[in-house]
Design a protein around this motif. Structure first.
Motif, PDB file in Angstrom:
ATOM      1  N   TYR A 358       0.995  -1.083   0.013  1.00  0.00           N
ATOM      2  CA  TYR A 358       0.275  -0.018  -0.142  1.00  0.00           C
ATOM      3  C   TYR A 358       0.953   1.231   0.229  1.00  0.00           C
ATOM      4  CZ  TYR A 358      -3.565   3.380   0.804  1.00  0.00           C
ATOM      5  OH  TYR A 358      -4.566   4.274   1.324  1.00  0.00           O
ATOM      6  N   ILE A 359       1.753   0.829   0.910  1.00  0.00           N
ATOM      7  CA  ILE A 359       2.930   2.274   0.655  1.00  0.00           C
ATOM      8  C   ILE A 359       3.870   2.532  -0.447  1.00  0.00           C
ATOM      9  CG2 ILE A 359       4.931   3.583   1.721  1.00  0.00           C
ATOM     10  CD1 ILE A 359       4.404   2.013   4.563  1.00  0.00           C
ATOM     11  N   GLN A 360       3.951   1.475  -1.012  1.00  0.00           N
ATOM     12  CA  GLN A 360       4.601   1.505  -2.600  1.00  0.00           C
ATOM     13  C   GLN A 360       3.781   2.196  -3.521  1.00  0.00           C
ATOM     14  OE1 GLN A 360       5.901  -2.912  -2.947  1.00  0.00           O
ATOM     15  NE2 GLN A 360       8.237  -2.173  -2.001  1.00  0.00           N
ATOM     16  N   GLN A 361       2.487   1.540  -3.705  1.00  0.00           N
ATOM     17  CA  GLN A 361       1.003   1.490  -4.403  1.00  0.00           C
ATOM     18  C   GLN A 361       1.203   3.947  -4.236  1.00  0.00           C
ATOM     19  OE1 GLN A 361      -2.660   0.462  -4.246  1.00  0.00           O
ATOM     20  NE2 GLN A 361      -2.680  -0.408  -6.045  1.00  0.00           N
ATOM     21  N   SER A 362       0.768   3.900  -3.234  1.00  0.00           N
ATOM     22  CA  SER A 362       0.540   5.378  -3.147  1.00  0.00           C
ATOM     23  C   SER A 362       1.536   6.390  -3.169  1.00  0.00           C
ATOM     24  CB  SER A 362       0.537   5.389  -0.996  1.00  0.00           C
ATOM     25  OG  SER A 362      -0.382   5.046  -0.855  1.00  0.00           O
ATOM     26  N   ASP A 365       1.822   6.530  -7.170  1.00  0.00           N
ATOM     27  CA  ASP A 365       0.838   7.301  -7.374  1.00  0.00           C
ATOM     28  C   ASP A 365       1.608   8.615  -7.571  1.00  0.00           C
ATOM     29  OD1 ASP A 365      -1.580   5.023  -8.106  1.00  0.00           O
ATOM     30  OD2 ASP A 365      -1.938   5.282  -5.903  1.00  0.00           O
ATOM     31  N   GLU A 366       1.857   8.769  -6.268  1.00  0.00           N
ATOM     32  CA  GLU A 366       2.418  10.574  -6.679  1.00  0.00           C
ATOM     33  C   GLU A 366       3.399  10.349  -6.884  1.00  0.00           C
ATOM     34  OE1 GLU A 366       2.608  14.154  -4.017  1.00  0.00           O
ATOM     35  OE2 GLU A 366       1.225  12.737  -3.816  1.00  0.00           O
ATOM     36  N   ALA A 367       4.299   9.603  -7.743  1.00  0.00           N
ATOM     37  CA  ALA A 367       5.503   9.898  -8.710  1.00  0.00           C
ATOM     38  C   ALA A 367       4.271  10.615  -9.938  1.00  0.00           C
ATOM     39  CB  ALA A 367       6.028   8.772  -8.322  1.00  0.00           C
TER      40      ALA A 367
END
Length: 421
Positions: A358-362, A365-367
């Motif tokens: 979830y942290i990686q996906q977030s 998404d921000e990147a």
């Protein structure tokens, strides 16, 4: 400085917030004399003779309590004013600002300059506005709440303050509107929205009801029994933009009432308002506003479907808020005061993926947002988001998008975006 100001720690508090947030802070006493100024590196607005005169021109209507009130100028400068009240007596005002929530566009500036006939001051005002720090309304309000607590031990609820300030955006050159003026406007201008119909429209956003919203929105804007109010006598498209900006402000509030994270809602609202200012036809403004309403409703709907326990919601909010930090399971477990292994199992059960995923996906998404909306290079982006190196960033990016960062840019953003490692 007056002894009373020293007793409340005015200089210490203002210095602390200024150095922490980079927000200009100034203080006027009740006579309008500038007694503190933490914005010496900024030029004053050229339409005023001095920085002091600039601040004195802002109308502070509420002087009874230390309630932070936001106001904006005709050039979209943002301020938050905090009255200084001791023993029920007003003794001065703290000003956080000027800031802008986004760099002003050429279109917006040209419209404002044309409407206000600045003449030879135009290039000076333009240069001045581009020197102001870019601070979100959310951060500006939260900083004012923190300063109120440091100085006066006032504990304001962030949601309440933000709601109050949706309707407290004052302009510099205000004047009293008499009942006769309102009567004349009603006789000589178009009528405003039907309140009941408008309320129903925003209720669909609060409910996350996208299907009924789109049907009702189109029907509501095709009614022939009334026209919309005129908010600019000089320009039809300006009037239309003003109406839609007001509508997006109300849609923002409706989305928050429906459970959308306030920081996301206000950022989204600000972005749509900026986009409206760039448009050149009424049809474009109408189309974008419809998209904005549907976007708000869709986000509320998804949020309602993905409702989590308070613990998991707190974790998600922490990840959103500190996306540029080094976030881990251990950090989140400490934040919610829970055993890491138990939190990991609970998160996977409710969200469907692990905390790490979830942290990686977030972060990815921000990147992507940074790739689209900023001028950062890819190396700057992965560094900002606390990825250890380029290869790890590329590996994680491909895991969630199916592309390397460069492939994603080429296929989804366009060749005009030249983001190099």
């Amino acid at each position: 400085m007056d002894q009373t100001f020293r007793e409340i720690g005015l200089e210490f508090g203002c210095t602390l917030i200024n150095e922490t947030t980079n927000i200009p802070i100034s203080v006027l006493d009740k006579q309008g004399k500038l007694i503190l100024n933490y914005s010496s590196n900024l030029p004053h607005n050229p339409t005023f003779s001095s920085y002091e005169e600039h601040l004195k021109s802002i109308n502070l209507s509420e002087k009874e309590k230390t309630l932070p009130i936001m106001c904006s100028t005709i050039f979209q400068e943002q301020f938050v004013l905090i009255p200084i009240v001791q023993n029920h007596t007003y003794i001065g005002t703290i000003f956080l600002g000027p800031t802008v929530f986004a760099n002003p566009s050429e279109v917006m500036l040209n419209n404002r300059f044309k409407a206000n006939d600045l003449g030879e001051l135009t290039p000076k005002v333009k240069d001045y506005l581009y020197t102001l720090p870019v601070i979100s309304k959310w951060k500006l309000i939260k900083s004012s709440i923190l300063l109120s607590y440091v100085l006066f031990k006032e504990k304001f609820d962030i949601s309440e303050i933000m709601e109050i300030n949706l309707y407290s955006i004052d302009s510099f050159h205000q004047h009293h509107v008499s009942d006769k003026s309102i009567s004349d406007l009603r006789q000589n201008s178009s009528f405003h929205h039907d309140p009941a119909a408008e309320k129903k429209l925003y209720q669909y956003i609060t409910d996350g009801n996208k299907e009924d919203l789109i049907i009702y929105y189109k029907a509501f804007h095709r009614r022939s029994d009334f026209e919309f109010g005129v908010l600019s006598k000089q320009c039809e498209i300006r009037s239309h933009k003003n109406l839609k900006i007001a509508g997006i402000t109300l849609a923002t509030r409706a989305a928050i009432a429906g459970g959308l994270n306030p920081e996301i809602a206000y950022t989204l609202g600000d972005k749509y308002i900026q986009d409206i200012e760039e448009l050149h036809s009424i049809k474009e403004v109408e189309t974008l506003t419809e998209s904005a309403y549907l976007d708000f409703a869709e986000r509320v709907y998804k949020g309602k479907r993905q409702q989590s326990s308070k613990t998991i919601s707190d974790c998600k909010h922490y990840i959103f808020k500190y996306i540029y930090e080094n976030i881990s399971l251990a950090v989140l477990a400490d934040y919610v005061s829970m055993n890491p292994k138990y939190l990991s199992n609970l998160f996977k059960k409710e969200v469907g993926i692990s905390v790490t995923e979830y942290i990686q996906q977030s972060k990815i998404d921000e990147a992507i947002k940074l790739m689209i909306f900023s001028n950062y290079s890819l190396s700057e982006i992965y560094t900002l988001l606390n990825f250890t190196d380029q290869s790890y960033f590329t590996k994680v990016f491909k895991k969630f998008t199916g592309f390397t960062p460069k492939q994603y840019i080429k296929n989804n953003i366009g060749k005009e975006k030249n983001l190099n490692f």
